[in-house]
Write a protein that holds these residues in place. Structure first.
Motif, PDB file in Angstrom:
ATOM      1  N   ALA A 101      -6.727   4.288   5.213  1.00  0.00           N
ATOM      2  CA  ALA A 101      -5.179   3.414   5.727  1.00  0.00           C
ATOM      3  C   ALA A 101      -4.972   5.317   7.007  1.00  0.00           C
ATOM      4  CB  ALA A 101      -4.859   4.085   4.574  1.00  0.00           C
ATOM      5  N   GLY A 102      -6.033   6.269   7.339  1.00  0.00           N
ATOM      6  CA  GLY A 102      -6.035   7.181   7.706  1.00  0.00           C
ATOM      7  C   GLY A 102      -6.880   6.677   9.770  1.00  0.00           C
ATOM      8  N   LEU A 126      -7.572  -2.776   3.345  1.00  0.00           N
ATOM      9  CA  LEU A 126      -7.248  -2.061   2.342  1.00  0.00           C
ATOM     10  C   LEU A 126      -5.815  -2.499   0.909  1.00  0.00           C
ATOM     11  CD1 LEU A 126      -5.701  -0.154   5.283  1.00  0.00           C
ATOM     12  CD2 LEU A 126      -6.499   1.141   2.570  1.00  0.00           C
ATOM     13  N   ILE A 167       0.796  -1.272  -0.217  1.00  0.00           N
ATOM     14  CA  ILE A 167      -0.479  -0.214   0.683  1.00  0.00           C
ATOM     15  C   ILE A 167       1.110   0.886   0.379  1.00  0.00           C
ATOM     16  CG2 ILE A 167      -0.717  -0.205   2.853  1.00  0.00           C
ATOM     17  CD1 ILE A 167      -3.209   1.291   2.192  1.00  0.00           C
ATOM     18  N   VAL A 198       0.643  11.491   2.648  1.00  0.00           N
ATOM     19  CA  VAL A 198      -0.620  11.602   1.938  1.00  0.00           C
ATOM     20  C   VAL A 198      -1.227  12.665   2.787  1.00  0.00           C
ATOM     21  CG1 VAL A 198      -2.408  10.150   0.966  1.00  0.00           C
ATOM     22  CG2 VAL A 198      -0.797   9.392   0.497  1.00  0.00           C
ATOM     23  N   LEU A 199      -1.631  12.530   3.579  1.00  0.00           N
ATOM     24  CA  LEU A 199      -3.085  13.390   4.507  1.00  0.00           C
ATOM     25  C   LEU A 199      -2.362  14.158   4.402  1.00  0.00           C
ATOM     26  CD1 LEU A 199      -4.668  10.201   6.948  1.00  0.00           C
ATOM     27  CD2 LEU A 199      -5.974  11.407   4.916  1.00  0.00           C
ATOM     28  N   GLU A 236       2.635   2.924   7.708  1.00  0.00           N
ATOM     29  CA  GLU A 236       1.401   4.278   7.969  1.00  0.00           C
ATOM     30  C   GLU A 236       1.884   5.419   7.422  1.00  0.00           C
ATOM     31  OE1 GLU A 236      -0.095   1.828  12.175  1.00  0.00           O
ATOM     32  OE2 GLU A 236       1.902   2.408  11.660  1.00  0.00           O
ATOM     33  N   MET A 260      -9.157   4.418  -0.144  1.00  0.00           N
ATOM     34  CA  MET A 260      -7.880   3.368   0.522  1.00  0.00           C
ATOM     35  C   MET A 260      -7.150   4.475   1.046  1.00  0.00           C
ATOM     36  SD  MET A 260      -4.602   2.808  -1.476  1.00  0.00           S
ATOM     37  CE  MET A 260      -4.806   1.689  -2.810  1.00  0.00           C
ATOM     38  N   ILE A 261      -7.369   6.021   1.115  1.00  0.00           N
ATOM     39  CA  ILE A 261      -6.235   7.050   1.922  1.00  0.00           C
ATOM     40  C   ILE A 261      -6.982   7.116   3.153  1.00  0.00           C
ATOM     41  CG2 ILE A 261      -5.861   9.673   2.239  1.00  0.00           C
ATOM     42  CD1 ILE A 261      -5.312   9.712  -1.011  1.00  0.00           C
ATOM     43  N   LEU A 309       0.237   5.500  -2.445  1.00  0.00           N
ATOM     44  CA  LEU A 309       0.348   6.379  -1.515  1.00  0.00           C
ATOM     45  C   LEU A 309       1.157   6.981  -2.355  1.00  0.00           C
ATOM     46  CD1 LEU A 309      -1.893   4.930   2.287  1.00  0.00           C
ATOM     47  CD2 LEU A 309      -2.164   5.977  -0.090  1.00  0.00           C
ATOM     48  N   ILE A 328      -4.990   4.247  11.331  1.00  0.00           N
ATOM     49  CA  ILE A 328      -3.727   4.916  12.310  1.00  0.00           C
ATOM     50  C   ILE A 328      -4.671   5.334  13.232  1.00  0.00           C
ATOM     51  CG2 ILE A 328      -2.065   6.001  12.486  1.00  0.00           C
ATOM     52  CD1 ILE A 328      -1.384   5.702   9.585  1.00  0.00           C
ATOM     53  N   ALA A 374       0.359   6.015   4.921  1.00  0.00           N
ATOM     54  CA  ALA A 374      -0.614   7.391   4.744  1.00  0.00           C
ATOM     55  C   ALA A 374      -0.402   8.349   5.336  1.00  0.00           C
ATOM     56  CB  ALA A 374      -1.345   6.138   5.582  1.00  0.00           C
TER      57      ALA A 374
END
Lengths: 426, 170
Positions: free
Chosen positions: B35-36, B56, A54, A248-249, A242, B31-32, A58, B39, A245
């Motif tokens: 994944a967020g 995922l 993943i 990206v965020l 992680e 997916m984003i 990302l 976490i 992710a």
């Protein structure tokens, strides 16, 4: 069978999509071995069974997003404020900024397009010779490949993990192993920049705190990112997936909502563009899982190792041959295809010669980095030729000194394993 | 895309392209977000859902395959581009036909055999996780390869037409 293989090679050289070439060779082999062809589909489905994978979509998306924003400008402004006081300051600024940017965006040519457009005119204006500038920018397009969190480092970790070796390799290992070899390349190129411009290059400006403050203020929202991502990975707080992710965020929030440089309307296009690259890589990874399955079933690495062992007895000779082979490979194949195709074959052989799998990964990627601008077909040569509207022949000439400097670095990296392994304590 | 038989066909292709693009964007967004969330769950509430992990990983496959469909449409698959640079325009036309038809055959086979895998899991009613049947998750493989096959059939047809036209003019 040999004829079929030859036909495939010719088709590949004529530009057939590589995934189709790999898939057909896998299917042909399974067919000859009387194995049901649905095994190819089963192997492809294993793409859904790799937890670390993943990170690839990302990080790719985050990289594309950064490339679309004004982050490159801010990065140059900041490096300029920090390093611009040195002799040949702008050249050093370019190298450092490019290495950093490439690590975060994956060496997919984005660096040349996003940063080159800024740096090339600036270098020219500062009075550096044209061929030096062209060579510098083209070379920098793949510089930083060995720094976390670059995609090839991640992909190497993923490929090795699914091979189930006795010696484990994690993506984190690769991130740590790449630091010193990457720095070596960077320092050698800085040294060259200083040498070439020893008579002409004056510092851009004196070091000034107010410039640093302004640059820091401009990129205040992006500054925490490397610390969060790299700090998180290196301290083991985040798994790589992680960290991807979080990156990206974070990038999404900062570029879309804080700096507002990528509009919400434009976002789907950036997503789509980045995922096309991901799709192209993943389908090759998927079909190569099938071809690798055959390769391992048929015990080909062991057979290859036994054959090579007859001619090559020492580790040193093997490494020399490996370097030559990888240089040619890097000029012909893109880094992702080269990784998924060659690592399953090469790694068992390298292990046979007592080479550490982490070290092999760094050797492989360092060679591939060179391949990006090895004439006649290195990809970045063409991207730069297109971007700066210069004939490819001129780029061949311009990159040549850089090529030899990095070749020297690759040789050091190859024959001095501790450079890659000491930080890991391996 | 210029060789579509008529306007309606052209519009149909545009709609399909729009659907592919939208799905791709939606999958990546999912997916984003997932994944967020994962976490946050793991670090704040000390509990992650194993289902989210499985989901995922499936999303990676789906994003990859849909990305591959779009890459086919835009001819952006990774390939070695050494010899084509030195080919004459005429030779390149022949090569185009051969390569497009080659991809049709390979992807047709991949579609067939991934469909066979799906049917086996459908008959066996295997469960991937929770109550999601495996065949549903696998369905992207035959679907994607079918679409890629159709796409390259279209490319083949276009390249044959181009070849015939060029020969007619010569």
């Amino acid at each position: 069978m040999i004829l079929f293989g030859l036909a495939l090679i010719i088709l590949a050289l004529l530009g057939a999509p590589l995934f189709a070439i790999i898939a057909s060779s896998a299917m042909a082999n399974f067919y000859m071995a009387d194995i049901d062809l649905s095994v190819v589909a089963i192997e492809l489905y294993r793409l859904a069974e790799m937890p670390a994978l993943i990170a690839l979509p990302l990080f790719t998306f985050a990289g594309y997003l950064l490339g679309e924003s004004k982050a490159p400008q801010r990065l140059v402004q900041l490096t300029d404020a920090l390093l611009g006081w040195m002799p040949a300051g702008l050249a050093i600024v370019s190298l450092a900024a490019c290495a950093f940017f490439t690590a975060f965006t994956g060496a997919s040519g984005v660096t040349i397009i996003a940063l080159g457009a800024l740096l090339y005119p600036a270098l020219k204006q500062a009075g550096y010779p044209e061929n030096f500038n062209l060579g510098l920018i083209t070379t920098s397009g793949s510089l930083g490949l060995l720094f976390a969190p670059s995609l090839p480092l991640i992909l190497y970790g993923i490929i090795v993990q699914q091979m189930n070796l006795d010696q484990s390799v994690t993506i984190d290992d690769m991130f740590i192993a790449g630091i010193l070899p990457g720095l070596l390349m960077l320092l050698l190129l800085i040294g060259w920049a200083l040498y070439v411009n020893r008579k002409t290059a004056r510092p851009l400006q004196k070091f000034a705190w107010h410039k640093v403050r302004a640059a820091v203020r401009a990129s205040i929202w992006e500054l925490p990112m490397p610390f969060i991502v790299l700090g998180g990975i290196y301290t083991g707080f985040f798994a790589v997936s992680e960290a991807a992710a979080v990156t990206v965020l974070y990038v999404l929030i900062v570029e879309v909502f804080v700096y507002k440089e990528v509009s919400l309307k434009h976002l789907p296009e950036v997503m789509r563009d980045s995922m096309i690259l991901v799709g192209a890589i993943l389908i090759i990874l998927g079909v190569s899982l099938a071809s690798t399955n055959y390769v391992i079933d048929a015990d080909i690495p062991t057979k290859l190792f036994n054959t090579i062992k007859e001619f090559v007895s020492s580790k040193l000779t093997f490494l020399i041959l490996l370097n030559i082979f990888l240089l040619i490979l890097g000029a012909l194949l893109d880094i992702f295809s080269a990784l998924v195709l060659m690592i399953p074959l090469l790694l068992p052989i390298a292990l046979g010669y007592g080479i550490d799998p982490v070290h092999l990964g760094i050797i492989f990627l360092a060679n591939m980095q060179l391949g990006y601008f090895t004439p006649p077909v290195g990809m970045n040569l063409f991207i730069a030729s297109h971007r700066f509207n210069k004939p490819v022949m001129q780029l061949y000439k311009a990159t040549l000194p850089f090529f030899f400097i990095l070749l020297f670095a690759v040789l050091i990296i190859t024959y001095w394993p501790s450079l890659s392994l000491s930080l890991l304590g391996r | 895309m210029s060789q579509a038989p008529n306007n309606q066909g052209n519009r149909l292709l545009q709609i399909i392209a729009r659907i592919e693009d939208t799905l791709l964007v939606l999958m990546l967004s999912a997916m984003i977000i997932l994944a967020g969330l994962q976490i946050i769950m793991r670090n704040v509430f000390q509990s992650g859902f194993t289902e989210t992990d499985s989901l995922l990983r499936i999303l990676v496959l789906w994003v990859g395959m849909i990305g591959a469909i779009v890459a086919s449409r835009e001819r952006r698959h990774i390939s070695i581009d050494i010899l084509t640079r030195y080919l004459s325009v005429n030779a390149r036309r022949y090569v185009d036909v051969i390569i497009n038809m080659f991809v049709v055959i390979v992807c047709g086979l991949l579609a067939t055999h991934s469909l066979r895998m799906l049917l086996v899991d459908y008959a066996g009613a295997t469960i991937a996780f929770s109550r999601v049947p495996t065949w549903l998750l696998e369905s992207i493989l035959p679907v994607a390869f079918c679409i890629i096959t159709l796409r390259y059939m279209m490319f083949s047809w276009q390249s044959i037409v181009a070849l015939i036209k060029a020969r007619g003019q010569a």
